[in-house]
Design an enzyme around this catalytic site. Structure first.
Site, PDB file in Angstrom:
ATOM      1  N   LYS A 291      -7.759  -9.423  -9.063  1.00 46.15           N
ATOM      2  CA  LYS A 291      -8.875  -9.556  -8.129  1.00 46.15           C
ATOM      3  C   LYS A 291      -9.949  -8.501  -8.408  1.00 46.15           C
ATOM      4  CE  LYS A 291      -8.852  -9.467  -3.492  1.00 46.15           C
ATOM      5  NZ  LYS A 291      -8.469  -9.572  -2.084  1.00 46.15           N
TER       6      LYS A 291
ATOM      7  N   LYS B 269       0.815  -1.213   0.000  1.00 41.13           N
ATOM      8  CA  LYS B 269       0.000   0.000   0.000  1.00 41.13           C
ATOM      9  C   LYS B 269       0.851   1.266   0.000  1.00 41.13           C
ATOM     10  CE  LYS B 269      -4.462  -1.377   1.864  1.00 41.13           C
ATOM     11  NZ  LYS B 269      -5.504  -1.069   2.857  1.00 41.13           N
TER      12      LYS B 269
ATOM     13  N   LYS C 238     -12.509  -2.873  -5.124  1.00 38.57           N
ATOM     14  CA  LYS C 238     -13.217  -1.594  -4.953  1.00 38.57           C
ATOM     15  C   LYS C 238     -12.509  -0.472  -5.696  1.00 38.57           C
ATOM     16  CE  LYS C 238     -14.934  -2.502  -0.261  1.00 38.57           C
ATOM     17  NZ  LYS C 238     -14.575  -2.415   1.166  1.00 38.57           N
TER      18      LYS C 238
HETATM   19  P1  AMP Z   1     -11.840  -4.990   1.004  1.00 41.95           P
HETATM   20  O1  AMP Z   1     -12.686  -4.867  -0.231  1.00 41.95           O
HETATM   21  O2  AMP Z   1     -10.400  -5.140   0.678  1.00 41.95           O
HETATM   22  O3  AMP Z   1     -12.163  -3.970   2.062  1.00 41.95           O
HETATM   23  O4  AMP Z   1     -12.201  -6.396   1.647  1.00 41.95           O
HETATM   24  C1  AMP Z   1     -13.330  -6.670   2.446  1.00 41.95           C
HETATM   25  C2  AMP Z   1     -13.516  -8.163   2.540  1.00 41.95           C
HETATM   26  O5  AMP Z   1     -13.898  -8.710   1.263  1.00 41.95           O
HETATM   27  C3  AMP Z   1     -12.241  -8.925   2.935  1.00 41.95           C
HETATM   28  O6  AMP Z   1     -12.600 -10.017   3.778  1.00 41.95           O
HETATM   29  C4  AMP Z   1     -11.691  -9.427   1.617  1.00 41.95           C
HETATM   30  O7  AMP Z   1     -10.893 -10.577   1.751  1.00 41.95           O
HETATM   31  C5  AMP Z   1     -12.953  -9.702   0.817  1.00 41.95           C
HETATM   32  N1  AMP Z   1     -12.721  -9.497  -0.622  1.00 41.95           N
HETATM   33  C6  AMP Z   1     -12.375  -8.330  -1.216  1.00 41.95           C
HETATM   34  N2  AMP Z   1     -12.244  -8.495  -2.555  1.00 41.95           N
HETATM   35  C7  AMP Z   1     -12.509  -9.808  -2.813  1.00 41.95           C
HETATM   36  C8  AMP Z   1     -12.541 -10.600  -3.999  1.00 41.95           C
HETATM   37  N3  AMP Z   1     -12.301 -10.085  -5.201  1.00 41.95           N
HETATM   38  N4  AMP Z   1     -12.864 -11.922  -3.898  1.00 41.95           N
HETATM   39  C9  AMP Z   1     -13.125 -12.456  -2.681  1.00 41.95           C
HETATM   40  N5  AMP Z   1     -13.111 -11.763  -1.516  1.00 41.95           N
HETATM   41  C10 AMP Z   1     -12.808 -10.464  -1.571  1.00 41.95           C
END
Ligand code: AMP
Ligand code: TRP
Length: 357
Positions: free
Chosen positions: A218, A135, A221
């Site tokens: 992946k 990051k 967001k």
């Molecule tokens: P974040 O979007 O990074 O804030 O992640 C929030 C939660 O969603 C975390 O538990 C991540 O591991 C899960 N997550 C985020 N993006 C993915 C993805 N593309 N596939 C599966 N899990 C995800």
């Protein structure tokens, strides 16, 4: 003195707030950042999993706004996305009456314990954290100090509830290990058995949702292309448009999982389809064997709309009543605080901030 181990001392009195509600397997704490564009990956990879854990565990679900501001967040947008994530979780089936759904900054014990942990964790430990390196990127000098101590705050999120289980994705495993190290060092330094060792609850395989534009990335967001992800706020028409435009290859779908080798986009769409229909990848591949992408995409759209449509409608209803969301979050914070405050008091007595007797 840095790095030296203080002498053990008499343990602080233990106020018994360890989780043991009858019939439950333990206490879960999990966190999600209130950054915008909450998507299908968040749903299939995290939220849906949490929904399922509610029957077996006492659950605390924390919207981690303190973590979010380790990188710049527009204040108004942060308020909006905090409510949006809460609405998504409730709409997806998190029961705020049975559990605690709350905002991290509304329970002061998180930040208070995080400071103590800043003084327990060693620089060497933090220097090993790969997420900080990713990051912060090349411009390390310009990263916030908050981004560096992010894992200490995450440890506080978990340990301030003496959580026994933490559902996390692969990317957060290293942070959970650090939380375990902090718990142990705190216990050792002060000669107490105050914190348990939280266990990871790793979700099943196949829950990594990839970008609709590029099967090797992946779903995220922060992807600048909105066509790379299905947002939980997308309506049926938007979902259909995104699935139609999703990257594919010219061949029909294979009849075995082995046939997905080298076909990242096909594998991703089938994985999503399998997850949405509660099938294994093998079952989904068998069901769709030999189909053209056009037919399969129509089926996938139908399925995605059937699953996400009702969640989306409920999210919209909740977002139209922000005062109701705020009431739910306030109740969640009160519940969380009733568990966290006594643990923090125990910590304060152990450290010597409060008299031990
Ligand atoms: P974040 O979007 O990074 O804030 O992640 C929030 C939660 O969603 C975390 O538990 C991540 O591991 C899960 N997550 C985020 N993006 C993915 C993805 N593309 N596939 C599966 N899990 C995800
Ligand atoms: N760091 C986690 C993420 O980015 C979010 C998080 C914060 C968390 N505190 C937590 C997850 C405590 C589990 C437990 O996804």
């Amino acid at each position: 003195m840095s790095g030296s181990t203080p002498p053990a001392r008499e343990g602080a009195p233990s106020e018994d707030n360890r989780p043991s509600p009858a019939g439950l397997k333990g206490r879960i704490l999990s966190g999600i950042q209130p950054t915008g564009n909450i998507h299908l990956g968040n749903y299939l990879g995290a939220i849906r999993n949490w929904v399922g854990l509610q029957k077996d565990f006492e659950c605390l679900f924390c919207i981690v706004d303190l973590h979010a501001i380790t990188v710049w967040q527009d204040p108004q947008e942060l308020t909006r996305t905090t409510r949006e994530v809460a609405a998504a979780m409730i709409a997806a089936g998190i029961d705020p009456a049975a559990n605690a759904l709350f905002v991290q900054s509304h329970v002061p014990a998180h930040a208070q314990l995080a400071w103590v942990f800043n003084c327990v964790a060693r620089l060497g430990w933090l220097n090993r954290m790969t997420q900080f390196k990713d990051k912060a990127g090349k411009n390390r000098e310009n990263a916030s100090a908050g981004l560096y101590v992010y894992p200490n705050l995450m440890a506080a999120d978990i340990l301030v509830y003496k959580a026994t289980h933490v559902p996390v994705g692969e990317d957060q495993k290293q942070h959970l290990e650090l939380a375990r190290d902090i718990a142990q060092k705190f216990n050792n330094d002060y000669g107490v058995a105050l914190f348990p060792q939280p266990e990871p609850v790793i979700r099943g395989p196949g829950m990594r949702v990839m970008s609709l534009r590029d099967g090797s990335k992946k779903m995220s967001k922060s992807d600048p292309s909105d066509f790379s992800r299905i947002n939980m706020t997308d309506d049926a028409e938007t979902i259909a448009g995104k699935v139609r435009k999703a990257t594919t290859d010219p061949n029909p779908l294979p009849d075995s999982v082995a046939g997905l080798e080298g076909r990242a986009e096909a594998a991703n769409l089938l994985n999503i389809y399998a997850a949405l229909t509660d099938q294994t990848l093998e079952q989904a591949v068998a069901e769709q064997a030999g189909q053209q992408f056009s037919q399969f995409k129509a089926r996938l759209t139908e399925t995605a709309v059937a699953v996400l449509g009702p969640i989306n409608a409920e999210m919209k209803r909740l977002m139209n009543d922000p005062a109701e969301i705020d009431r739910i979050l306030a109740k969640g914070a009160a519940k969380a605080n009733s568990i966290a405050a006594p643990v923090l008091r125990e910590v304060y007595k152990t450290v010597g901030f409060l008299p031990a007797v």
